[in-house]
Design a protein around this motif. Structure first.
Motif, short mmCIF file in Angstrom:
data_model
loop_
_atom_site.label_atom_id
_atom_site.label_comp_id
_atom_site.label_asym_id
_atom_site.label_seq_id
_atom_site.Cartn_x
_atom_site.Cartn_y
_atom_site.Cartn_z
N GLU A 97 24.06 50.50 41.07
CA GLU A 97 24.87 49.30 41.26
C GLU A 97 26.35 49.68 41.29
N HIS A 98 26.77 50.33 42.36
CA HIS A 98 28.13 50.86 42.46
C HIS A 98 29.18 49.76 42.61
N GLU A 99 28.78 48.53 42.91
CA GLU A 99 29.72 47.42 42.99
C GLU A 99 30.35 47.13 41.62
N VAL A 100 29.75 47.67 40.57
CA VAL A 100 30.30 47.47 39.24
C VAL A 100 31.70 48.08 39.12
N ILE A 101 32.02 49.06 39.94
CA ILE A 101 33.35 49.66 39.92
C ILE A 101 34.38 48.62 40.36
N ASP A 102 34.08 47.86 41.41
CA ASP A 102 35.00 46.81 41.85
C ASP A 102 35.16 45.75 40.76
N GLU A 103 34.07 45.40 40.12
CA GLU A 103 34.11 44.43 39.02
C GLU A 103 35.02 44.95 37.90
N LEU A 104 34.86 46.21 37.56
CA LEU A 104 35.67 46.82 36.52
C LEU A 104 37.14 46.84 36.89
N LEU A 105 37.45 47.15 38.14
CA LEU A 105 38.85 47.18 38.57
C LEU A 105 39.50 45.80 38.47
N VAL A 106 38.76 44.75 38.81
CA VAL A 106 39.28 43.39 38.68
C VAL A 106 39.58 43.10 37.21
N THR A 107 38.66 43.47 36.33
CA THR A 107 38.83 43.22 34.91
C THR A 107 40.03 44.00 34.35
N VAL A 108 40.14 45.27 34.72
CA VAL A 108 41.26 46.09 34.23
C VAL A 108 42.59 45.49 34.72
N ASN A 109 42.62 45.04 35.96
CA ASN A 109 43.85 44.41 36.48
C ASN A 109 44.21 43.17 35.68
N LYS A 110 43.22 42.39 35.28
CA LYS A 110 43.49 41.21 34.45
C LYS A 110 44.04 41.62 33.09
N LEU A 111 43.48 42.66 32.51
CA LEU A 111 43.93 43.12 31.20
C LEU A 111 45.35 43.67 31.24
N MET A 112 45.75 44.20 32.40
CA MET A 112 47.05 44.84 32.50
C MET A 112 48.19 43.86 32.85
N LYS A 113 47.87 42.62 33.09
CA LYS A 113 48.90 41.62 33.44
C LYS A 113 49.77 41.34 32.25
#
Length: 113
Positions: A97-113
């Protein structure tokens, strides 16, 4: 704001991170207790800040307490992110399920705001 169930509706059913309709973590009780303890302290800090405002505490003092709460929340986020990456993310990648990388990137971007 969508609930956890709404965000993950329509996903397959199962018992671990990558297969349940409502995805769940499977962290140890020790890990969850540690996060719970940190969040309890943060909750107490928030109540303290509310009291400071009600007592007309000097704004700079309140702002310093807000900064401490934000730092504590960031710390909880880092611990949880690390646990997520070491468990759920690895499992989902191993399951193809390599789409989890995109999910993770979205989450990390939210955390970094």
């Amino acid at each position: 704001m969508a609930t956890h169930e709404e965000e993950h509706a329509g996903q397959p059913n199962g018992d671990d991170c990558h297969t349940s309709k409502v995805r769940k973590s499977h962290h140890s009780d020790e890990f969850k207790n540690g996060l719970g303890n940190r969040l309890n302290r943060i909750e107490g800090q928030i109540r303290g800040i509310k009291g400071m405002i009600e007592r007309d505490t000097y704004c700079d003092d309140v702002l310093n307490q807000l900064a401490a709460v934000q730092s504590a929340l960031n710390s909880v986020g880092k611990v949880l992110l690390e646990g997520h990456m070491k468990s759920c993310i690895i499992e989902r990648i191993e399951a193809g399920e390599h789409e989890v990388i995109d999910e993770l990137l979205v989450t990390v971007n939210k955390l970094m705001k």
